[in-house]
Scaffold this active site. Structure first.
Site, PDB file in Angstrom:
ATOM      1  N   ASP A  10       0.863  -1.168   0.000  1.00 24.31           N
ATOM      2  CA  ASP A  10       0.000   0.000   0.000  1.00 24.31           C
ATOM      3  C   ASP A  10       0.901   1.220   0.000  1.00 24.31           C
ATOM      4  O   ASP A  10       1.917   1.256   0.695  1.00 24.31           O
ATOM      5  CB  ASP A  10      -0.918   0.007   1.229  1.00 24.31           C
ATOM      6  N   SER A  11       0.548   2.198  -0.828  1.00 21.58           N
ATOM      7  CA  SER A  11       1.429   3.357  -0.930  1.00 21.58           C
ATOM      8  C   SER A  11       0.608   4.616  -1.053  1.00 21.58           C
ATOM      9  O   SER A  11      -0.603   4.569  -1.276  1.00 21.58           O
ATOM     10  CB  SER A  11       2.374   3.195  -2.123  1.00 21.58           C
ATOM     11  N   PHE A  71       4.174   5.500 -13.370  1.00 20.83           N
ATOM     12  CA  PHE A  71       2.707   5.439 -13.308  1.00 20.83           C
ATOM     13  C   PHE A  71       2.231   6.431 -12.256  1.00 20.83           C
ATOM     14  O   PHE A  71       3.043   7.081 -11.578  1.00 20.83           O
ATOM     15  CB  PHE A  71       2.248   4.002 -12.983  1.00 20.83           C
ATOM     16  N   LYS A  96      14.508   4.684 -10.850  1.00 14.54           N
ATOM     17  CA  LYS A  96      13.418   4.957  -9.897  1.00 14.54           C
ATOM     18  C   LYS A  96      13.493   3.983  -8.719  1.00 14.54           C
ATOM     19  O   LYS A  96      13.391   4.388  -7.565  1.00 14.54           O
ATOM     20  CB  LYS A  96      12.050   4.865 -10.602  1.00 14.54           C
ATOM     21  N   ARG A 117       9.008   2.531  -2.923  1.00 15.60           N
ATOM     22  CA  ARG A 117       8.759   1.106  -3.142  1.00 15.60           C
ATOM     23  C   ARG A 117      10.068   0.337  -3.260  1.00 15.60           C
ATOM     24  O   ARG A 117      10.183  -0.770  -2.727  1.00 15.60           O
ATOM     25  CB  ARG A 117       7.896   0.885  -4.401  1.00 15.60           C
TER      26      ARG A 117
HETATM   27  P1  ITT Z   1      -3.557  -2.053  -5.246  1.00 19.63           P
HETATM   28  O1  ITT Z   1      -4.226  -1.514  -4.004  1.00 19.63           O
HETATM   29  O2  ITT Z   1      -4.403  -3.023  -6.024  1.00 19.63           O
HETATM   30  O3  ITT Z   1      -2.171  -2.597  -4.980  1.00 19.63           O
HETATM   31  P2  ITT Z   1      -3.667   0.736  -6.070  1.00 19.63           P
HETATM   32  O4  ITT Z   1      -3.186   1.443  -7.293  1.00 19.63           O
HETATM   33  O5  ITT Z   1      -5.091   0.904  -5.650  1.00 19.63           O
HETATM   34  O6  ITT Z   1      -3.315  -0.822  -6.250  1.00 19.63           O
HETATM   35  P3  ITT Z   1      -2.821   1.871  -3.514  1.00 19.63           P
HETATM   36  O7  ITT Z   1      -4.149   1.634  -2.899  1.00 19.63           O
HETATM   37  O8  ITT Z   1      -1.593   1.486  -2.745  1.00 19.63           O
HETATM   38  O9  ITT Z   1      -2.671   1.115  -4.922  1.00 19.63           O
HETATM   39  O10 ITT Z   1      -2.732   3.383  -3.948  1.00 19.63           O
HETATM   40  C1  ITT Z   1      -1.540   3.940  -4.282  1.00 19.63           C
HETATM   41  C2  ITT Z   1      -1.765   5.276  -4.946  1.00 19.63           C
HETATM   42  O11 ITT Z   1      -0.531   5.983  -4.933  1.00 19.63           O
HETATM   43  C3  ITT Z   1      -2.184   5.163  -6.401  1.00 19.63           C
HETATM   44  O12 ITT Z   1      -2.896   6.319  -6.780  1.00 19.63           O
HETATM   45  C4  ITT Z   1      -0.832   5.117  -7.114  1.00 19.63           C
HETATM   46  O13 ITT Z   1      -0.916   5.574  -8.444  1.00 19.63           O
HETATM   47  C5  ITT Z   1      -0.032   6.063  -6.249  1.00 19.63           C
HETATM   48  N1  ITT Z   1       1.374   5.625  -6.223  1.00 19.63           N
HETATM   49  C6  ITT Z   1       1.890   4.638  -5.460  1.00 19.63           C
HETATM   50  N2  ITT Z   1       3.166   4.437  -5.735  1.00 19.63           N
HETATM   51  C7  ITT Z   1       3.462   5.302  -6.721  1.00 19.63           C
HETATM   52  C8  ITT Z   1       4.620   5.546  -7.459  1.00 19.63           C
HETATM   53  O14 ITT Z   1       5.708   4.839  -7.287  1.00 19.63           O
HETATM   54  N3  ITT Z   1       4.575   6.492  -8.382  1.00 19.63           N
HETATM   55  C9  ITT Z   1       3.461   7.203  -8.602  1.00 19.63           C
HETATM   56  N4  ITT Z   1       2.312   7.029  -7.964  1.00 19.63           N
HETATM   57  C10 ITT Z   1       2.304   6.074  -7.025  1.00 19.63           C
END
Ligand code: ITT
Length: 187
Positions: A66-67, A144, A165, A171
């Site tokens: 989760d990020s 992304f 990156k 990550r």
């Molecule tokens: P999952 O929960 O299915 O893994 P998700 O895209 O919904 O996929 P999250 O709930 O963790 O993932 O939301 C992360 C958000 O932060 C999401 O909008 C991503 O595009 C953004 N994000 C996370 N890591 C990123 C990165 O390395 N570069 C750019 N945006 C990132």
């Protein structure tokens, strides 16, 4: 070695594969676990990993990640709601919110949660990583999500090669800690 990554986000999978290249095979599993509403991405990841592991039958360990992006001048927004805000406002609108601020500092955070053991009461380990940067007008077409508006040392993450990156990203850092733990566990 074989690891199951429960996520719907292809960008995350590409980065994990790049990181584990030659170390482990990453299988993407698209089980849509419930993301609880919480202020901490760690709590969201822990619950998600345990739920996904139970649902998958507990045969093989699984991990989730989760990020989120936190903008200092906006009180940490969008934080745990980063995916929702990306889908609803979009990154151009997030940029315009930050553009009004003098302080454009921001931070990406990542929590990996790995679940194994007894499916009724899984063991969950977490690994974290973060990176500080600046919100800028969108540039670049790699990566992304918020990558085009997040700059590290003057370069947006969307302008970096994948390996570049991974070497500095939230990550990449969480994956490094996770890989170290996996390697220790194998011994
Ligand atoms: P999952 O929960 O299915 O893994 P998700 O895209 O919904 O996929 P999250 O709930 O963790 O993932 O939301 C992360 C958000 O932060 C999401 O909008 C991503 O595009 C953004 N994000 C996370 N890591 C990123 C990165 O390395 N570069 C750019 N945006 C990132």
């Amino acid at each position: 070695m074989h690891l199951q990554f429960v996520t719907g986000n292809e960008g995350k999978v590409r980065e994990a594969r790049e990181y584990f290249d030659g170390i482990a095979e990453i299988e993407q599993v698209t089980y849509d676990y419930a993301e609880i509403q919480a202020d901490s991405i760690e709590a969201i990841a822990r619950r998600g990993a345990a739920e996904a592991y139970r649902e998958r039958g507990g045969d093989e360990p699984v991990f989730v990640e989760d990020s989120g992006l936190s903008i200092d001048a906006l009180g940490g927004f969008p934080g745990p709601y980063s995916a929702y805000v990306e889908d609803t406002l979009g990154i151009e609108r997030v940029w315009s919110l930050a553009a009004d601020e003098e302080n454009r500092r921001a931070r990406f955070r990542s929590v990996i949660a790995s679940a194994s053991g007894d499916p009724a009461d899984p063991d969950v380990e977490t690994f974290t990583g973060s990176v500080a940067g600046t919100i800028v007008a969108p540039r670049g077409d790699g990566g992304f999500g918020y990558d085009p508006i997040f700059a590290y040392n003057g370069t947006t993450m969307a302008e970096m090669e994948p390996a570049e990156k991974n070497a500095i990203s939230h990550r990449g850092r969480a994956l490094a800690a996770f890989a170290e733990w996996v390697a220790e566990d194998e011994r």
